[in-house]
Enzyme design. Structure first.
Site, PDB file in Angstrom:
ATOM      1  N   ARG A 193       0.934  -1.553   0.051  1.00 28.83           N
ATOM      2  CA  ARG A 193       0.063   0.165   0.394  1.00 28.83           C
ATOM      3  C   ARG A 193       0.813   1.652   0.635  1.00 28.83           C
ATOM      4  O   ARG A 193       0.161   2.351  -0.114  1.00 28.83           O
ATOM      5  CB  ARG A 193      -0.952   0.110   1.016  1.00 28.83           C
ATOM      6  CG  ARG A 193      -1.891  -0.756   1.556  1.00 28.83           C
ATOM      7  CD  ARG A 193      -3.042  -0.818   1.930  1.00 28.83           C
ATOM      8  NE  ARG A 193      -3.067  -0.850   3.695  1.00 28.83           N
ATOM      9  CZ  ARG A 193      -3.928  -0.063   4.291  1.00 28.83           C
ATOM     10  NH1 ARG A 193      -4.790   0.096   4.372  1.00 28.83           N
ATOM     11  NH2 ARG A 193      -3.828  -0.245   5.243  1.00 28.83           N
ATOM     12  N   ASP A 194       1.744   1.572   0.187  1.00 22.18           N
ATOM     13  CA  ASP A 194       3.211   2.212   0.176  1.00 22.18           C
ATOM     14  C   ASP A 194       4.579   2.626  -0.682  1.00 22.18           C
ATOM     15  O   ASP A 194       5.047   2.884  -0.200  1.00 22.18           O
ATOM     16  CB  ASP A 194       3.294   3.002   1.248  1.00 22.18           C
ATOM     17  CG  ASP A 194       3.819   4.207   1.066  1.00 22.18           C
ATOM     18  OD1 ASP A 194       3.196   5.019   0.714  1.00 22.18           O
ATOM     19  OD2 ASP A 194       4.301   5.010   2.406  1.00 22.18           O
ATOM     20  N   LEU A 195       4.191   1.872  -1.332  1.00 15.93           N
ATOM     21  CA  LEU A 195       5.632   1.322  -2.375  1.00 15.93           C
ATOM     22  C   LEU A 195       5.988   3.093  -4.037  1.00 15.93           C
ATOM     23  O   LEU A 195       4.899   2.944  -4.246  1.00 15.93           O
ATOM     24  CB  LEU A 195       5.153   0.180  -3.615  1.00 15.93           C
ATOM     25  CG  LEU A 195       6.565   0.055  -4.622  1.00 15.93           C
ATOM     26  CD1 LEU A 195       7.610  -0.830  -3.446  1.00 15.93           C
ATOM     27  CD2 LEU A 195       6.431  -1.107  -5.945  1.00 15.93           C
TER      28      LEU A 195
END
Length: 316
Positions: free
Chosen positions: A34-36
């Protein structure tokens, strides 16, 4: 990126394959990162690594944010993340495309002066990829940016694109004089309150590390099936140590091995050792994965069991 500049093939191909391998491992554990983004990727001499699982969650996990609140770094989000709805692994694949575009050009095509402008770009027509050096990479990035999550490639499909490409000498990328080979630095781009590194997935295609881990895992399974406490304890302890070294200390596979090690400690008669190991594991799972994550709950359940066993067992 500030020190090295945009990457070029074949290092870009190695980056794409390495990150896909890392996402494949993450998704196989039932998690979505969810936060690459570049700040959550470390470029080590042995390959790219994905870090920071502060907002990772399983698709069916309890929501930890207010409904309708986007979670992630805006210009590296997927379109569905901007709506604040539950997202799955396909969201990470959209972000992978953005990371690769940034690595190839030094610029994020979705970046804007405001959140509203970023969202308009994310849900609008796909950006121009003129600066991406090869048709192969442009095709990959565009497929990752498909607005329909079901039409984005999986990590396995990304890896298949490079199945016939020799990447053995593609990494590390040729550095400028100012960048020492072997250094470990983030790719570095926008920083929005970064979380401490909590999960590291080593993503280096073809290093052989996964083969060694698979052999250790088979040995541990054989000891489990034979119900030999001492052999199983030694096997899981060795596997946990190697998982921590190769995958990272907070990778789900590492945490699972530590849980198995604690179990066999108890079965081998070291009840206090099992309690201590599980107490440390429960605290770490709670901090890394959340207090309601299934790994945390299982560690908590096992801790309660071995605590009771220790109370009921008279000292020698």
């Amino acid at each position: 990126m500030r020190d090295h500049g945009p990457l070029e093939p074949p290092a870009l191909h190695a980056l794409a394959a390495g990150l896909a391998e890392g996402l494949e491992a993450i998704h196989s554990c039932g998690l979505t990162h969810r936060d690459l983004k570049p700040d959550n990727i470390i470029l080590g001499a042995d390959g790219p690594r994905i870090i920071d699982f502060g907002i990772a969650r399983a698709p069916d996990a309890m929501r930890v944010t207010r409904t309708g609140t986007p979670v992630g770094t805006p210009s590296y989000m997927s379109p569905e993340q901007t709506e604040g709805v539950p997202v799955g692994p396909a969201s990470d694949m959209f972000s992978l495309g953005t990371v690769l575009a940034y690595a190839a050009t030094g610029a994020n095509p979705f970046a804007g002066p405001s959140l509203a402008s970023v969202v308009r770009r994310l849900i609008g027509p796909m950006p121009d990829l003129e600066g991406v050096p090869t048709e192969e990479l442009r095709s990959l990035v565009l497929s990752c940016w498909h607005h329909d999550p079901d039409r984005r490639p999986s990590p396995t499909e990304v890896l298949s694109r490079f199945a016939d490409t020799d990447l053995s000498d593609a990494w590390p990328p040729a550095p400028p004089a100012a960048f020492a080979v072997g250094a470990t630095k983030p790719m570095a781009t926008e920083v929005l309150a970064p979380l401490p590194p909590t999960l590291v997935v080593t993503a280096v295609p073809g290093t052989g590390s996964t083969t060694a881990l698979a052999a250790l895992a088979r040995k541990a399974r054989r000891a489990d099936e034979a119900e030999e406490p001492r052999a199983a304890l030694l096997a899981h302890r060795a596997l946990a140590a190697d998982n921590a070294r190769v995958l990272g200390p907070h990778h789900p596979d590492t945490l699972l091995c530590r849980q198995s090690t604690a179990f066999w400690l108890g079965r081998a008669g070291d009840l206090r050792g099992a309690v201590d190991a599980l107490r440390d594991l429960e605290e770490e799972c709670s901090r890394v994965l959340g207090s309601d994550h299934e790994s945390t709950l299982k560690a908590r359940e096992d801790l309660a069991y071995w605590k009771q066993a220790a109370l009921e067992t008279p000292p020698l």
